[in-house]
Design an enzyme around this catalytic site. Structure first.
Site: not given
Ligand code: ADP
Ligand code: MG
Length: 180
Positions: A10, A87, A158, A161
């Site tokens: 990212k 949701f 973070n 992806h």
């Molecule tokens: P992952 O990347 O660990 O698979 P998700 O698919 O649940 O996580 O979410 C996609 C991306 O959305 C995350 O990597 C993060 O950047 C963002 N994200 C998810 N949940 C949140 C949240 N509660 N607040 C802010 N950003 C979030």
């Molecule tokens: Mg995800």
């Protein structure tokens, strides 16, 4: 069994000059890079990448509720999102995700390895860097958190992806068509 996985670094990974360190983690774990390219994620691709699926949105919304239960509390959730329904929160998070993923160029890779998606996801660690284990990419290199992201009304930065196992072939298809 050998399989393929889509990851992308990212904007915060590129901004933080962490590309080499992150790619090294995957190579050291035995992954082979099949494709790799720096490019912009189009609005069209961002919509495919972050679809409004109830399960995904609820999952993301629940991560906000978990993060806020440690800090900020439900009052802060209501203030930020105007709801405490995971949701409904997830819908707003997805807007932030699409915006962040297509804000500046990312580096996408197709990786190949044993049980690729599950192993790649274990390497990156939990979504919220604040609770990601040491030894994982997010736990070691990200200084952001879901809490900080929510307070600033933006996606959590973070670093990387990685597709869920069942989504990997689908996301690889989207990236082949719209990114590589
Ligand atoms: P992952 O990347 O660990 O698979 P998700 O698919 O649940 O996580 O979410 C996609 C991306 O959305 C995350 O990597 C993060 O950047 C963002 N994200 C998810 N949940 C949140 C949240 N509660 N607040 C802010 N950003 C979030
Ligand atoms: Mg995800």
């Amino acid at each position: 069994m050998q399989s393929k996985e889509l990851i992308f670094l990212k904007p915060d990974a590129i901004e933080g000059k962490l590309v080499g360190k992150i790619i090294a983690r995957f190579e050291e774990a035995g992954f082979k890079i099949v494709r790799m390219k720096k490019n912009l994620i189009s609005k069209e691709l961002a919509l495919l990448l972050y679809p409004d699926s109830k399960e995904q949105l609820t999952g993301m919304g629940n991560k906000t509720l978990t993060a806020m239960s440690q800090k900020g509390g439900m009052e802060m959730v209501t203030k930020l999102f105007n709801t405490t329904d995971p949701f409904e929160i997830g819908k707003q998070l997805n807007e932030w995700n699409r915006k962040y993923a297509s804000s500046t160029e990312v580096i996408a890779c197709i990786l190949e390895g044993e049980d690729a998606a599950n192993r790649a996801r274990a390497l990156i660690g939990k979504t919220d860097p604040a609770i990601a284990d040491k030894g994982t990419i997010r736990g070691d290199f990200s200084k952001d958190s879901i809490y900080m992201g929510n307070m600033e009304r933006r996606a959590c930065r973070n670093l990387v992806h990685a597709s869920d196992a069942e989504r990997a072939p689908v996301e690889i298809g989207y990236f082949e068509k719209y990114f590589f």
